[in-house]
Motif scaffolding. Structure first.
Motif, PDB file in Angstrom:
ATOM      1  N   UNK A   2       2.542   4.171   9.275  1.00 41.46           N
ATOM      2  CA  UNK A   2       2.657   3.605   7.935  1.00 41.46           C
ATOM      3  C   UNK A   2       1.691   4.309   6.994  1.00 41.46           C
ATOM      4  N   UNK A   3       2.047   4.317   5.710  1.00 43.27           N
ATOM      5  CA  UNK A   3       1.155   4.807   4.665  1.00 43.27           C
ATOM      6  C   UNK A   3       0.476   3.596   4.054  1.00 43.27           C
ATOM      7  N   UNK A   4      -0.846   3.575   4.134  1.00 44.79           N
ATOM      8  CA  UNK A   4      -1.613   2.408   3.698  1.00 44.79           C
ATOM      9  C   UNK A   4      -2.577   2.809   2.592  1.00 44.79           C
ATOM     10  N   UNK A   5      -2.602   2.026   1.523  1.00 47.91           N
ATOM     11  CA  UNK A   5      -3.573   2.198   0.447  1.00 47.91           C
ATOM     12  C   UNK A   5      -4.630   1.117   0.614  1.00 47.91           C
ATOM     13  N   UNK A   6      -5.893   1.544   0.702  1.00 50.02           N
ATOM     14  CA  UNK A   6      -7.009   0.610   0.843  1.00 50.02           C
ATOM     15  C   UNK A   6      -7.867   0.707  -0.416  1.00 50.02           C
TER      16      UNK A   6
END
Length: 124
Positions: A2-6
């Motif tokens: 998954x591509x996750x933005x934190x």
């Protein structure tokens, strides 16, 4: 994967989340402020947003609102130092109205965060 933005203004929290998620084969983009996060959301289709609520200048609710207007189905987990005396159910009722799937209290416990992220990603 998954591509996750934190999004978190605390570099330690950002590092914990980034390391934990990358160990599981995900791509993690980190932002230390809301403005940078909103800009990232406009140019990349993330699968999950993990954001702090309390940040200087612009808070996490602004990131959440922008994310929902850009990608209405984006899954969201909130990191928060909300006072432990506030019942988690009450906090989640408020956050659910913003479109938040889960909340993880700070200080972050890696096992708890891993479990919440996995649950949100599996739920789709």
């Amino acid at each position: 994967m998954a591509d996750i933005l934190v999004v978190d203004d605390n570099p330690v929290s950002l590092s914990i989340v980034r390391k934990l998620r990358e160990q599981e084969g995900n791509t993690v983009t980190g932002c230390t402020d809301a403005r940078a996060a909103i800009e990232s959301l406009t140019v990349h289709a993330f699968d999950l947003l993990v954001t702090d609520l309390l940040m200087p200048e612009h808070d996490g609710s602004e990131v959440i609102q922008a994310a929902k207007s850009i990608r209405p189905n984006l899954r969201i987990i909130v990191l928060s130092e909300i006072d432990e005396r506030v019942p988690p159910e009450l906090t989640m009722q408020v956050l659910a109205k913003l479109g938040v799937a889960r909340m993880v209290r700070k200080p972050i416990k890696p096992a708890v965060l891993a479990s919440e992220v996995l649950a949100v990603l599996i739920a789709g």
